[in-house]
Write a protein that holds these residues in place. Sequence first.
Motif, PDB file in Angstrom:
ATOM      1  N   THR A   1      -7.369  -7.125   2.349  1.00  0.00           N
ATOM      2  CA  THR A   1      -8.119  -6.433   1.301  1.00  0.00           C
ATOM      3  C   THR A   1      -7.777  -4.952   1.277  1.00  0.00           C
ATOM      4  O   THR A   1      -7.668  -4.342   0.210  1.00  0.00           O
ATOM      5  CB  THR A   1      -9.636  -6.623   1.511  1.00  0.00           C
ATOM      6  OG1 THR A   1      -9.938  -8.023   1.549  1.00  0.00           O
ATOM      7  CG2 THR A   1     -10.429  -5.967   0.390  1.00  0.00           C
ATOM      8  N   ALA A   2      -7.600  -4.369   2.451  1.00  0.00           N
ATOM      9  CA  ALA A   2      -7.216  -2.954   2.523  1.00  0.00           C
ATOM     10  C   ALA A   2      -5.856  -2.735   1.867  1.00  0.00           C
ATOM     11  O   ALA A   2      -5.674  -1.776   1.103  1.00  0.00           O
ATOM     12  CB  ALA A   2      -7.190  -2.496   3.979  1.00  0.00           C
ATOM     13  N   VAL A   3      -4.900  -3.612   2.145  1.00  0.00           N
ATOM     14  CA  VAL A   3      -3.576  -3.493   1.527  1.00  0.00           C
ATOM     15  C   VAL A   3      -3.695  -3.618   0.014  1.00  0.00           C
ATOM     16  O   VAL A   3      -3.054  -2.862  -0.740  1.00  0.00           O
ATOM     17  CB  VAL A   3      -2.614  -4.560   2.089  1.00  0.00           C
ATOM     18  CG1 VAL A   3      -1.306  -4.588   1.295  1.00  0.00           C
ATOM     19  CG2 VAL A   3      -2.326  -4.296   3.562  1.00  0.00           C
ATOM     20  N   GLU A   4      -4.514  -4.528  -0.442  1.00  0.00           N
ATOM     21  CA  GLU A   4      -4.726  -4.716  -1.887  1.00  0.00           C
ATOM     22  C   GLU A   4      -5.271  -3.442  -2.526  1.00  0.00           C
ATOM     23  O   GLU A   4      -4.797  -3.007  -3.587  1.00  0.00           O
ATOM     24  CB  GLU A   4      -5.702  -5.876  -2.107  1.00  0.00           C
ATOM     25  CG  GLU A   4      -6.089  -6.116  -3.558  1.00  0.00           C
ATOM     26  CD  GLU A   4      -7.212  -7.132  -3.688  1.00  0.00           C
ATOM     27  OE1 GLU A   4      -7.979  -7.036  -4.657  1.00  0.00           O
ATOM     28  OE2 GLU A   4      -7.336  -8.012  -2.803  1.00  0.00           O
ATOM     29  N   LEU A   5      -6.274  -2.820  -1.898  1.00  0.00           N
ATOM     30  CA  LEU A   5      -6.860  -1.590  -2.433  1.00  0.00           C
ATOM     31  C   LEU A   5      -5.869  -0.435  -2.379  1.00  0.00           C
ATOM     32  O   LEU A   5      -5.795   0.385  -3.304  1.00  0.00           O
ATOM     33  CB  LEU A   5      -8.126  -1.229  -1.653  1.00  0.00           C
ATOM     34  CG  LEU A   5      -9.340  -2.134  -1.877  1.00  0.00           C
ATOM     35  CD1 LEU A   5     -10.487  -1.718  -0.957  1.00  0.00           C
ATOM     36  CD2 LEU A   5      -9.787  -2.100  -3.331  1.00  0.00           C
TER      37      LEU A   5
ATOM     38  N   ARG B   1      -3.377  -0.686  -5.102  1.00  0.00           N
ATOM     39  CA  ARG B   1      -3.958  -0.391  -6.409  1.00  0.00           C
ATOM     40  C   ARG B   1      -4.311   1.072  -6.583  1.00  0.00           C
ATOM     41  O   ARG B   1      -4.036   1.677  -7.622  1.00  0.00           O
ATOM     42  CB  ARG B   1      -5.211  -1.248  -6.626  1.00  0.00           C
ATOM     43  CG  ARG B   1      -5.783  -1.188  -8.039  1.00  0.00           C
ATOM     44  CD  ARG B   1      -7.100  -1.906  -8.125  1.00  0.00           C
ATOM     45  NE  ARG B   1      -8.162  -1.160  -7.438  1.00  0.00           N
ATOM     46  CZ  ARG B   1      -9.401  -1.604  -7.284  1.00  0.00           C
ATOM     47  NH1 ARG B   1      -9.734  -2.811  -7.717  1.00  0.00           N
ATOM     48  NH2 ARG B   1     -10.303  -0.868  -6.662  1.00  0.00           N
ATOM     49  N   ASP B   2      -4.914   1.674  -5.540  1.00  0.00           N
ATOM     50  CA  ASP B   2      -5.503   3.006  -5.702  1.00  0.00           C
ATOM     51  C   ASP B   2      -4.884   4.091  -4.826  1.00  0.00           C
ATOM     52  O   ASP B   2      -5.139   5.274  -5.056  1.00  0.00           O
ATOM     53  CB  ASP B   2      -7.010   2.950  -5.400  1.00  0.00           C
ATOM     54  CG  ASP B   2      -7.749   1.992  -6.312  1.00  0.00           C
ATOM     55  OD1 ASP B   2      -7.350   1.875  -7.486  1.00  0.00           O
ATOM     56  OD2 ASP B   2      -8.709   1.346  -5.853  1.00  0.00           O
ATOM     57  N   GLY B   3      -4.128   3.729  -3.802  1.00  0.00           N
ATOM     58  CA  GLY B   3      -3.552   4.720  -2.914  1.00  0.00           C
ATOM     59  C   GLY B   3      -4.458   5.097  -1.756  1.00  0.00           C
ATOM     60  O   GLY B   3      -5.623   4.679  -1.685  1.00  0.00           O
ATOM     61  N   VAL B   4      -3.925   5.918  -0.852  1.00  0.00           N
ATOM     62  CA  VAL B   4      -4.623   6.272   0.382  1.00  0.00           C
ATOM     63  C   VAL B   4      -5.862   7.119   0.128  1.00  0.00           C
ATOM     64  O   VAL B   4      -6.911   6.914   0.742  1.00  0.00           O
ATOM     65  CB  VAL B   4      -3.661   7.010   1.336  1.00  0.00           C
ATOM     66  CG1 VAL B   4      -4.410   7.562   2.552  1.00  0.00           C
ATOM     67  CG2 VAL B   4      -2.545   6.088   1.797  1.00  0.00           C
ATOM     68  N   GLN B   5      -5.753   8.091  -0.772  1.00  0.00           N
ATOM     69  CA  GLN B   5      -6.837   9.038  -0.968  1.00  0.00           C
ATOM     70  C   GLN B   5      -8.125   8.365  -1.444  1.00  0.00           C
ATOM     71  O   GLN B   5      -9.225   8.804  -1.097  1.00  0.00           O
ATOM     72  CB  GLN B   5      -6.420  10.124  -1.971  1.00  0.00           C
ATOM     73  CG  GLN B   5      -5.280  11.000  -1.491  1.00  0.00           C
ATOM     74  CD  GLN B   5      -5.593  11.685  -0.175  1.00  0.00           C
ATOM     75  OE1 GLN B   5      -6.703  12.167   0.037  1.00  0.00           O
ATOM     76  NE2 GLN B   5      -4.608  11.722   0.716  1.00  0.00           N
ATOM     77  N   LYS B   6      -8.006   7.307  -2.225  1.00  0.00           N
ATOM     78  CA  LYS B   6      -9.196   6.664  -2.788  1.00  0.00           C
ATOM     79  C   LYS B   6      -9.770   5.576  -1.891  1.00  0.00           C
ATOM     80  O   LYS B   6     -10.839   5.027  -2.186  1.00  0.00           O
ATOM     81  CB  LYS B   6      -8.879   6.094  -4.167  1.00  0.00           C
ATOM     82  CG  LYS B   6      -8.631   7.172  -5.218  1.00  0.00           C
ATOM     83  CD  LYS B   6      -8.491   6.557  -6.606  1.00  0.00           C
ATOM     84  CE  LYS B   6      -8.296   7.645  -7.652  1.00  0.00           C
ATOM     85  NZ  LYS B   6      -8.165   7.064  -9.023  1.00  0.00           N
TER      86      LYS B   6
END
Length: 242
Positions: A43-47, A50-55
């Motif tokens: 799930t972390a990889v998916e996020l 999609r959104d990058g590290v900062q988000k």
Amino acid sequence: MSAKPSGDKRKKTLENAPGAVWFRAEKTSRTRPQLSHERIIATAVELLDRDGVQKLSMRRLAERLGAHATSLYWHVATKDDVLDLALDAVFAELDLPDEHSASWQGDVEAFMTGLRSVLLRHPWAAALAGSRPLLGPHALRSSEFAYTALATGGFDGVHLSSAAATITHYVIGSASSEAVWRKRSDEAATRSAVDAHLRAHIDEYPTLAGHFPLLEEDDWDAHFHRGMRLLLTGLTSSEARG
């Protein structure tokens, strides 16, 4: 002069630093945790894709998992833990040969092209890989492959470490740069603007103005492979080899 941090404070800092997740003892519990390690990482990889590290935040991750933050913190102590685990999951995608070939240069090329491919598949990964120790099992497996190839090529000691760092940093740096450029919808226009700016100041930057690379989208592969061949040529002829 500032006071040195106490031993306990230094220990706490190290426990929360990037890479610390690989040194913590695994937790045990009589009850089955609500979340699995694998699900958190996926799930972390998916996020991140999609959104990058900062988000990425622990709150966002817990919400995406449909779980309470307490369940998440049972598995991971900090956001850096999540990033380290997610990055190692990217390295798990690196498909390296089970056996080394007769050519150490061929093995190095396989490592470099394979690593570039998986880093570009996850645009956040290259910049992150350059910001922390790569100590996860999958990252170490890839390093073992590269080190073995270079050792077979005659490198040893500090020369081996320098050669490994050279090829790894080239891949990470070029993939990071490419990911940033590709994220821009106006890449061609930006490059043209930079080229025009350099030409307008040709007296100050004569070499840059005459050689700024106006890469088309399909030129990235050729650009990378030219640099890789230069590195391999230098490594092959290096006096550091035995």
